[in-house]
Design an enzyme around this catalytic site. Structure first.
Site, PDB file in Angstrom:
ATOM      1  N   CYS A   1       0.745  -1.258   0.105  1.00  9.08           N
ATOM      2  CA  CYS A   1      -0.078   0.070  -0.268  1.00  9.08           C
ATOM      3  C   CYS A   1       0.663   1.454  -0.029  1.00  9.08           C
ATOM      4  O   CYS A   1       0.280   2.453  -0.315  1.00  9.08           O
ATOM      5  CB  CYS A   1      -0.943  -0.053   1.246  1.00  9.08           C
TER       6      CYS A   1
ATOM      7  N   HIS B   1      -9.827   2.516  -0.692  1.00  6.60           N
ATOM      8  CA  HIS B   1      -8.353   2.367  -0.712  1.00  6.60           C
ATOM      9  C   HIS B   1      -7.719   1.774  -1.890  1.00  6.60           C
ATOM     10  O   HIS B   1      -7.882   0.476  -2.375  1.00  6.60           O
ATOM     11  CB  HIS B   1      -7.860   1.146   0.491  1.00  6.60           C
TER      12      HIS B   1
ATOM     13  N   HIS C   1      -2.709   7.739   6.412  1.00 12.72           N
ATOM     14  CA  HIS C   1      -2.993   6.485   5.686  1.00 12.72           C
ATOM     15  C   HIS C   1      -4.153   6.207   5.726  1.00 12.72           C
ATOM     16  O   HIS C   1      -4.773   5.854   4.874  1.00 12.72           O
ATOM     17  CB  HIS C   1      -1.915   5.460   6.142  1.00 12.72           C
TER      18      HIS C   1
END
Length: 992
Positions: free
Chosen positions: A162, A335, A297
């Site tokens: 990620c 995401h 994040h």
């Protein structure tokens, strides 16, 4: 560390195509999460992982623009296909043409997570093709951008899960600081191509049931996956400032670290997150209390949010006047995994650019367990206004495997130069004309992009268009089909673009220039002057002002007055010979130098009478100072002669006029031939009274005549009293041989080795002007595509048109009359640009207009689709040992034995058809699309793999050739037609 400027951005995120749409989504706090689009996978089979943030039409790809064959495009990972146009648009947004970066050390750093496309395609062994090798490799994603844009700097894909794209930014920053590249593209790309990872998240307990991330919310219940692609263009700050780039934000520092052996390979570590923040601030020279807001994040998992907030509070929870604002764009999009870091970085850069931080989704449902206020943090329930300067922000991105990244950004520096508006106000001039340019890869693409620019130009308020035009000159260039239009303001520009987009595709369709235009300059002589000539151009063109000043300074010691002031004041004394000749010289010289500043390189020059002095300077035969002295002296001496002379233009041939004068039998003894300007254009000169009487006689015989605005009978024996003294002056000058071909109107031919000495200039003043013969010699010798007249109004171009000596040549004039200003110069440059000239554009614009303006991005063709499951046509091709493809018959495939017999008798046209069929088959092109002129590499995107496949197909289609040698084929691979010619020659040689 040094500062890095973010100078260009492009992105495509769920519900947001482009930077403006993305910013609008953020400012409206919109939710882009929805149902899975058709064509990804069977929603009914995987109902729990079929919601998220999805981008529509990820199967569209303008393969022709990037010279990718349909077969290769079908094999390419969609990540590669969506990144290529995004990279192109980001470079455009930086104020640079992507083609201008070709061959440079520009680096490409792309964050991408996983390799779903490879798993989806390579598992079907029967469908494997050579193209899938490069098409399915995640490592090729960055390499594709470097290859298709011809970028020679570092090129790598980064997979740290990620955090991939923010790590890519970190690597790009370090490469710039290390001098490995001068420009870097940092990107992230993520497409949800299968339900696999969603199933993994669900089994790990990380998947949100509704497919929606809810960062820092009491309702946070997991991750929702999302598509996304974003690219930022980075340059060292000092380079960006020196180039006048528009700067969104500045990267002050960055850091990357790893969790190491923590409480699980996939579990986040508070301590490592804390350390990466501290390291980034240390490198940036920033104290945590200076940080105004953080793009976290923020995945919306209970554990992840808690650990991140603890780390943020430990670093930022120092005593501070107000809490540090935090947010996460995942609440809007979902995401985006490998693109998550770039999504956050773009949001932060835009917030700094617009000086406002968007409100956070779910801020009104803050999770009290995170203890945000206690830790000096807060969610934004409404947008946060930022001061004009001094704001610092941070972006975090954490990888599932423990690789963490943090980037520190700040607003763009204060401008050191005066604002463009102030610079324009200082000039106190009306909006200047500019040339708006566009290029595209095809006529249809050009029309499509003209329409897009028309819409963009018409959206905003009416403002000057020069800066926008100058930006288009820098950005929208480098592609084969060209368009140019002039405009003073955005309303004019929008109207002109709209008209061009809506025009019928007729013969006006833009053509692809094959070479630069061949330009010849024609310098006008006396009689063209008028009071106030070129005052409008002087007002609007900085280059013309500068060069007229040069000429004025060179003339001033010999004229005793300022030619420039004479022109600008509208003084009628300009018609007096002593002023007219220096003034025309100054105008011709300044116009010529203005054009050469703009990149015009004349192939030849021609001057009519006094116009030859400016022509000689441009050709390098005379220096400016010497030519100014001669012209001033010439005008003074001729002006001192007794008045009473006149000149008469007659529309008749030289032979006819000679006969008429003979027939008059001495009725006009003081009249003689002064110029032969063409087959039916002559000028007579002599005593004014006699010439007026002759004028009546000629009119009575049906001839068209016109008395010229002159004071003397130039180019006759009447000038001889002045020419002796002029010859003495000219004898002090040492001319050089012209460096540019010089068409002499004294001799009526190209100059050759004849010197431009005192004898030349004396005879040139006394003898008839042979313009027609000189023009014929110039056209025959240099074959110009354009004739440009340099003087205060057109005189020579009409002569050239009537003469028929310049058929097919375009005529241009940058100052055609009393009303001419900058628009006519701009029109001249626009015409030359359309013909293939690449001007030095800055010479057209005032300093205040030399700034970067945003333009609508390139609009790619979305009609070609390559959906998942699009089967490579190669899989359906029968084995070569069994069949040869049919060649334009309805009887089906031809057995090899019959094909061999037919090939032995095949004419050249059939060989071409065989090559076309083979190219069509190898590239996967639709039937009928391949034309003989198509180039293998530039147009069809062939590479070494496809060349080998082409060899095999041709051997099967033309078996009498036997085995082909690839090295012998290579020189013939210029186009489809050149390869067919080569193969036909081989067949003829074999038959012999």
């Amino acid at each position: 560390m040094g500062d890095i400027a973010v100078v260009g951005i492009d992105c495509v995120f769920p519900g947001a195509r482009g930077v403006d749409a993305y910013w609008d989504l953020l400012m409206r706090t919109r939710d882009a999460v929805g149902e899975l689009p058709d064509g990804r996978w069977d929603r009914a089979a995987f109902p729990g992982v079929s919601r998220g943030g999805f981008v529509e039409d990820i199967d569209a790809f303008d393969h022709g623009f990037f010279s990718v064959s349909p077969r290769e495009a079908a094999a390419m990972d969609p990540h590669q296909r969506v990144l290529l146009p995004c990279a192109w648009r980001a470079i455009e947004d930086s104020g640079t043409s992507p083609t201008a970066l070709a061959g440079t050390d520009t680096g490409v750093f792309v964050g991408v997570m996983g390799g779903e496309w490879g798993r989806l395609t390579l598992s079907d062994h029967d469908a494997v093709t050579p193209q899938l090798g490069a098409g399915s490799s995640a490592g090729m994603i960055a390499n594709r951008v470097s290859y298709h844009l011809d970028l020679h700097g570092p090129s790598l894909a980064v997979d740290t899960a990620c955090s991939s794209s923010l790590v890519a930014v970190h690597l790009a920053v370090n490469a710039l600081l290390a001098g490995e590249c001068a420009t870097a593209l940092a990107a992230g790309v993520n497409l949800v191509l299968s339900p696999t990872l969603g199933l993994v998240y669900r089994q790990l307990g990380l998947a949100a049931p509704d497919g929606r991330c809810k960062p820092f919310s009491r309702e946070a219940d997991g991750i929702g996956r999302a598509d996304g692609v974003g690219v930022v263009v980075l340059r060292r700050l000092e380079d960006a400032l020196a180039d006048g780039s528009r700067i969104y934000a500045v990267i002050r520092g960055s850091a990357v670290n790893q969790d190491g052996r923590s409480n699980g390979v996939t579990a986040p570590s508070r301590w490592s997150q804390q350390k990466v923040l501290e390291a980034a601030y240390r490198r940036a020279g920033v104290s945590p209390d200076e940080v105004r807001f953080l793009e976290a994040h923020g995945t919306g998992t209970a554990l992840g949010d808690a650990i991140e907030c603890a780390a943020l509070g430990s670093v930022h929870g120092v005593p501070r006047d107000e809490p540090c604002a935090i947010g996460s764009v995942k609440g809007n999009l979902g995401h985006t995994e490998g693109a998550a870091g770039i999504a956050g970085l773009i949001k932060t850069a835009l917030a700094l650019h617009h000086r406002i931080v968007p409100a956070s989704r779910f801020a009104d449902r803050e999770n009290p367990r995170l203890r945000l206020a206690e830790r000096g943090l807060r969610l934004l329930k409404s947008p946060l206004r930022l001061p004009r300067h001094g704001t610092v922000a941070g972006v975090s991105s954490f990888g599932m495997g423990g690789t963490n990244a943090h980037v520190v950004l700040a607003g763009a520096p204060r401008p050191t130069a005066p604002p463009a508006a102030a610079a324009r106000a200082h000039d106190r001039r009306a909006p200047a004309a500019g040339v708006f340019t566009l290029t595209a890869d095809s006529p249809d693409a050009l029309r499509r992009n003209i329409a897009a620019q028309a819409e963009a130009a018409g959206r905003g308020p009416r403002t000057g268009a020069a800066a926008l035009c100058r930006s288009s000159n820098r950005v929208k260039t480098g592609l084969p089909y060209r368009f140019a239009v002039t405009a003073r303001d955005t309303r004019q520009l929008a109207a002109a673009l709209r008209a061009a987009a809506e025009a019928e595709p007729t013969a006006r369709t833009p053509r692809r220039p094959r070479s630069e235009p061949v330009v010849a300059l024609l310098f006008t002589g006396q009689g063209s002057q008028f009071a106030g000539m070129t005052a409008g151009l002087h007002r609007e063109s900085p280059a013309y002002r500068r060069h007229l000043d040069e000429a004025d300074a060179a003339l001033a010691p010999y004229t005793g007055t300022s030619v420039r002031e004479l022109l600008l004041s509208g003084d009628e004394r300009v018609h007096e010979t002593r002023h007219a000749q220096p003034a025309l010289f100054a105008v011709g010289y300044a116009l010529a130098r203005t054009l050469t500043d703009l990149g015009v390189r004349p192939a030849a020059v021609l001057g009519h009478s006094v116009g030859e002095f400016a022509a000689a300077v441009v050709a390098g035969a005379l220096g400016l100072a010497d030519a100014a002295r001669l012209v001033a002296r010439r005008g003074t001496l001729m002006g001192e002669l007794p008045p009473g002379g006149a000149m008469l233009s007659v529309h008749a041939g030289q032979d006819r006029i000679t006969e008429l004068l003979a027939e008059l039998d001495g009725a006009a003894p003081g009249v003689s031939l002064a110029a032969v300007n063409g087959p039916r254009d002559v000028v007579l000169a002599g005593d004014a009274g006699e010439l007026r009487r002759l004028d009546g006689t000629l009119r009575g015989q049906g001839l068209r005549t016109r008395l010229l605005d002159v004071s003397h009978a130039f180019h006759t024996a009447a000038l001889r009293p002045a020419l002796e003294r002029f010859g003495t002056e000219a004898g002090t000058v040492r001319p050089a041989r012209p460096r540019i071909p010089f068409a002499s109107t004294r001799y009526g031919r190209m100059l050759g080795n004849d010197p431009l000495d005192a004898a030349y200039w004396v005879a040139q003043a006394a003898e008839p002007v042979r313009f027609g013969a000189a023009l014929a010699a110039l056209v025959g010798d240099t074959a110009p595509t354009h004739l440009i007249e340099l003087g205060p109004r057109p005189q020579l171009l009409p002569l050239a048109g009537r003469s028929g000596l310049a058929a097919g040549v375009d005529f241009l004039h940058p100052a055609p009359g009393a009303d001419a200003a900058g628009a006519e110069l701009a029109e001249t440059v626009a015409a030359l640009y359309r013909a293939g000239l690449d001007p030095d554009w800055d010479a057209l614009y005032a300093p205040g207009d030399r700034r970067t303006e945003r333009l609508a991005p390139y609009v790619f063709d979305g009609s070609s689709r390559f959906p998942r499951g699009h089967r490579d046509p190669a899989a359906a091709v029968p084995p070569e040992e069994d069949l040869v493809p049919a060649r334009g018959t309805e009887a089906g495939p031809v057995p090899v034995a019959e094909a061999a017999t037919a090939t032995a008798r095949r004419p050249a046209g059939s060989v071409l058809a065989a090559v076309v069929d083979a190219v069509t088959e190898v590239g996967g092109y639709p039937p009928g699309e391949i034309v003989p002129e198509a180039r293998f590499y530039e147009d069809l995107g062939f590479d070494s793999v496809m060349i080998m496949q082409l060899k095999d197909r041709i051997e099967a289609g033309l078996p009498s050739l036997g085995e082909l040698s690839v090295p012998r084929m290579l020189p013939a691979l210029r186009s489809v037609a050149s390869l067919a010619d080569h193969l036909n020659d081989l067949l003829v040689a074999e038959a012999a």
